[in-house]
Scaffold this motif. Structure first.
Motif, PDB file in Angstrom:
ATOM      1  N   LYS A  63       0.766  -0.968  -0.297  1.00 32.44           N
ATOM      2  CA  LYS A  63       0.098   0.031   0.016  1.00 32.44           C
ATOM      3  C   LYS A  63       0.953   1.193  -0.109  1.00 32.44           C
ATOM      4  CE  LYS A  63      -3.699   2.247   2.467  1.00 32.44           C
ATOM      5  NZ  LYS A  63      -4.558   2.166   3.954  1.00 32.44           N
ATOM      6  N   HIS A  64       1.974   1.256   0.712  1.00 31.71           N
ATOM      7  CA  HIS A  64       2.703   2.373   0.996  1.00 31.71           C
ATOM      8  C   HIS A  64       3.501   2.860  -0.433  1.00 31.71           C
ATOM      9  CE1 HIS A  64       5.691  -0.872   1.776  1.00 31.71           C
ATOM     10  NE2 HIS A  64       6.720   0.023   1.152  1.00 31.71           N
ATOM     11  N   ILE A  65       3.392   1.884  -1.394  1.00 32.14           N
ATOM     12  CA  ILE A  65       4.139   2.257  -2.787  1.00 32.14           C
ATOM     13  C   ILE A  65       2.855   2.500  -3.563  1.00 32.14           C
ATOM     14  CG2 ILE A  65       5.075   1.290  -4.857  1.00 32.14           C
ATOM     15  CD1 ILE A  65       6.960  -0.177  -2.762  1.00 32.14           C
ATOM     16  N   TRP A  66       2.011   1.842  -3.660  1.00 29.89           N
ATOM     17  CA  TRP A  66       0.818   1.917  -4.815  1.00 29.89           C
ATOM     18  C   TRP A  66      -0.362   2.844  -4.439  1.00 29.89           C
ATOM     19  CZ3 TRP A  66       1.022  -0.699  -9.657  1.00 29.89           C
ATOM     20  CH2 TRP A  66       2.086  -1.705  -9.652  1.00 29.89           C
ATOM     21  N   GLU A  67      -0.453   3.203  -3.371  1.00 31.40           N
ATOM     22  CA  GLU A  67      -1.723   3.923  -2.810  1.00 31.40           C
ATOM     23  C   GLU A  67      -1.764   5.513  -3.797  1.00 31.40           C
ATOM     24  OE1 GLU A  67      -4.140   5.174   1.059  1.00 31.40           O
ATOM     25  OE2 GLU A  67      -1.934   5.002   1.256  1.00 31.40           O
ATOM     26  N   ASN A  68      -0.938   6.217  -3.864  1.00 34.24           N
ATOM     27  CA  ASN A  68      -0.902   7.493  -4.544  1.00 34.24           C
ATOM     28  C   ASN A  68      -0.020   7.455  -5.697  1.00 34.24           C
ATOM     29  OD1 ASN A  68      -2.598   8.764  -2.669  1.00 34.24           O
ATOM     30  ND2 ASN A  68      -0.535   8.751  -1.205  1.00 34.24           N
ATOM     31  N   LEU A  69       0.558   6.200  -6.255  1.00 37.41           N
ATOM     32  CA  LEU A  69       1.551   5.942  -7.405  1.00 37.41           C
ATOM     33  C   LEU A  69       0.897   6.835  -8.622  1.00 37.41           C
ATOM     34  CD1 LEU A  69       3.452   2.872  -8.005  1.00 37.41           C
ATOM     35  CD2 LEU A  69       2.149   3.910  -9.967  1.00 37.41           C
ATOM     36  N   VAL A  70      -0.452   6.539  -9.031  1.00 38.96           N
ATOM     37  CA  VAL A  70      -0.959   7.107 -10.244  1.00 38.96           C
ATOM     38  C   VAL A  70      -0.915   8.435 -10.166  1.00 38.96           C
ATOM     39  CG1 VAL A  70      -3.132   7.521 -11.446  1.00 38.96           C
ATOM     40  CG2 VAL A  70      -2.434   5.125 -10.822  1.00 38.96           C
ATOM     41  N   GLU A  71      -1.064   9.124  -9.197  1.00 42.55           N
ATOM     42  CA  GLU A  71      -1.015  10.695  -8.996  1.00 42.55           C
ATOM     43  C   GLU A  71       0.376  11.095  -9.112  1.00 42.55           C
ATOM     44  OE1 GLU A  71      -4.826   9.375  -7.529  1.00 42.55           O
ATOM     45  OE2 GLU A  71      -2.747   8.698  -6.964  1.00 42.55           O
ATOM     46  N   GLU A  72       1.096  10.520  -8.386  1.00 43.18           N
ATOM     47  CA  GLU A  72       2.568  10.912  -8.108  1.00 43.18           C
ATOM     48  C   GLU A  72       3.526  10.858  -9.526  1.00 43.18           C
ATOM     49  OE1 GLU A  72       4.003   8.750  -4.954  1.00 43.18           O
ATOM     50  OE2 GLU A  72       3.094   9.888  -3.550  1.00 43.18           O
ATOM     51  N   GLU A  73       2.885   9.633 -10.368  1.00 40.81           N
ATOM     52  CA  GLU A  73       3.728   9.467 -11.422  1.00 40.81           C
ATOM     53  C   GLU A  73       3.198  10.079 -12.735  1.00 40.81           C
ATOM     54  OE1 GLU A  73       6.757   7.676 -11.640  1.00 40.81           O
ATOM     55  OE2 GLU A  73       7.000   7.275  -9.735  1.00 40.81           O
ATOM     56  N   GLY A  74       1.940  10.688 -12.262  1.00 41.88           N
ATOM     57  CA  GLY A  74       1.066  11.291 -13.658  1.00 41.88           C
ATOM     58  C   GLY A  74       0.807  10.233 -14.805  1.00 41.88           C
TER      59      GLY A  74
END
Length: 554
Positions: free
Chosen positions: A354-365
């Motif tokens: 969870k700590h890697i994927w939770e905000n991944l889409v937004e952070e990576e654009g």
């Protein structure tokens, strides 16, 4: 004007009149032909395996091309690299006509749900879904749904048998053959290699159970298939998952005899038909040292559902909600009873941090998480990714945080251009085992080499020819029933496989090696071009004076 010119002029005029009338007659004939015949059957492209990658599939496609051309269909054969073909089949465009490929016999597929529901239910006939052929049949859907919720094995067996009967009749795909799985390993370097039906030797148990016999404890595996991604959200093929499942852990791992074994789940309880409570194993860590908790399990399942990851959706549809009861307890609430939940869903859904994927889409654009390169591939499985070099190798070392003892230091997945390269590497001791089953020519050859031990197992997967039923002529049942007679199943088995396998047939999706679920007395079409013509004629297909097959007149 002299008489000679006058005669010549009349002759020219009469000749012109005859030509005009002839042209009119020809035009009328064409119009009559258009009334008599429907449109010409559209040109067909067959996407096949590359010959070096899968010779039997390629040669079967060559034979089918010739037979279909005898029927008056214009056919082109376009061999494709495996990952390229998979990307075409799962793309949004779905720009294909017919193709040859295979479904691997992974151990979780001993339960028939994958082959009965996921591949053929209408809900999965979407871009990214496993129903790439686009088969949509309400009566079949009802059977496929009923078998999922039937908890009595004998009654469920009857439903699975009914489904096989319908698939043989509807012919959404033509199984070419099932392979005999022959593998070899270097007996001077390793012992306790595990062989599994449907998987062969490169299964998830062999790297965990292999015993090194020398100081070099790296297991070297030879394959002709590269991965297309190390992202579990974007992976589509068996060749990706047989590596990723060693990097990403699951709640359950199926034993070599297909019995559910505790993995990331220490235990589970069937509270009732729609409630399963799971105790997550305490003390687990991801490869970066972060702990694995119930929050990661809930997040993983919710993430695949929310992002509609097509490869898994058929196994997640039954879930109504996932409840995090406490730090190490998860409760699954199902919409209805789902018989394969433990042995299929829990056995293959990978746990992601969870700590890697939770905000991944937004952070990576990103527009979707399947676009993420995931170069580190942080999981909690028995091995952690060191590197993946496309076209060369994948290297993974033993996870020091893993909850089970592993004797090897890691494994190297070496990629070769051809089967011959893998065979030579076994002979020269450059690799310790082959990932894919031997081609027939290498079975006896390997048996003559003292440092190789050769073992075999049955396959529960299959290789097949299928179509895009979203477009004509493959949307027509009669056409599919006719071309079910155009595959020379005996030649494929006896010549191309030299007898090392099982004969195919229309809709043969449950292997005879999967004895409980297989229905042996299904009537399947044999190779018979005359029978194919008769079915087409009875359905209103015709042939024009050029021998082209034409669709029925509307």
């Amino acid at each position: 004007m002299n008489s000679k010119w006058k005669k010549t002029g009349w002759a020219v005029w009469l000749l012109a009149l005859v030509l005009v009338l002839s042209a009119c007659s020809s035009d009328t004939g064409t119009e009559d032909a258009d009334v008599e015949h429907g449109e010409v059957v559209p040109d067909v492209r067959i996407f096949s395996s590359l010959r070096d990658a899968n010779e039997a599939n390629y040669l079967a496609a060559v034979d089918v091309q010739k037979v279909w051309e005898e029927l008056g269909i214009s056919v082109s054969l376009e061999p494709q690299e495996f990952n390229t073909l998979i990307n075409i089949l799962y793309s949004d465009e779905q720009d294909f006509d017919a193709y040859t490929v295979g479904w691997g016999g992974r151990v979780d597929r001993i339960d028939p749900d994958m082959f009965i529901y996921s591949i053929f239910h209408s809900s999965n006939a979407i871009a990214g879904g496993n129903n790439t052929t686009g088969f949509m049949n309400e009566a079949y859907d009802r059977i496929a749904e009923a078998q999922r919720s039937e908890m009595d094995p004998d009654r469920r067996q009857e439903l699975i048998h009914d489904a096989q009967e319908m698939l043989a009749s509807e012919a959404p795909l033509l199984t070419l053959y099932a392979r005999a799985l022959y593998h070899a390993y270097n007996n001077e370097r390793f012992d306790n290699m595990v062989m599994m039906a449907g998987e062969g030797m490169y299964n998830e148990w062999t790297p965990m159970r292999a015993t090194p016999l020398t100081d070099d404890k790296w297991l070297k595996v030879g394959s002709i298939f590269d991965l297309d991604t190390v992202n579990p959200v974007g992976a589509h093929s068996t060749y990706e998952w047989r590596n990723l499942r060693l990097i990403y852990d699951k709640l359950v791992r199926l034993s070599p005899t297909a019995e559910p074994q505790p993995a990331a789940a220490e235990s589970w309880e069937i509270v009732d038909d729609t409630t399963i409570e799971v105790k997550v194993r305490e003390g687990m860590s991801f490869h970066d040292g972060e702990p694995v908790t119930a929050a990661d399990v809930k997040f993983s399942y919710d993430y695949y559902i929310d992002w509609e990851v097509g490869y898994f959706m058929a196994f997640l549809e039954a879930i109504d909600s996932v409840e995090e009861v406490d730090e190490y307890t998860v409760r699954f609430h199902l919409k209805q009873p789902y018989a394969p939940f433990v042995g299929v869903t829990m056995a293959q859904i990978p746990i992601i941090p969870k700590h890697i994927w939770e905000n991944l889409v937004e952070e990576e654009g990103l527009s979707h998480p399947d676009e993420y390169l995931n170069e580190q591939a942080i999981g909690s499985g028995p091995f952690q990714l060191d590197h993946w070099r496309r076209g060369q190798e994948l290297r993974a070392s033993k996870n020091p945080y893993f909850y089970e003892d592993i004797a090897i230091d890691g494994f190297i997945y070496d990629i070769y251009a051809q089967h011959e390269g893998v065979m030579t590497a076994l002979e020269t001791r450059d690799i310790d085992m082959n990932a894919e089953q031997f081609i027939p020519a290498h079975i006896e050859r390997s048996q003559q080499i003292p440092h190789l031990t050769v073992v075999d197992a049955g396959d529960i997967g299959y290789q097949y020819l299928s179509f895009n039923m979203r477009k004509p002529p493959f949307d027509d049942l009669a056409f599919r029933q006719a071309i079910a007679h155009t595959v020379d199943y005996d030649t494929i088995l006896d010549v191309y496989l030299q007898g090392y396998g099982v004969k195919g047939g229309a809709g043969l999706v449950i292997s005879p090696d999967n004895e409980f679920w297989y229905k042996p007395d299904v009537d399947r079409p044999e190779f018979d071009l005359d029978a194919a013509r008769q079915i087409l004629e009875a359905a209103g297909y015709t042939w024009d004076d050029q021998g082209r097959l034409r669709l029925p007149v509307e």
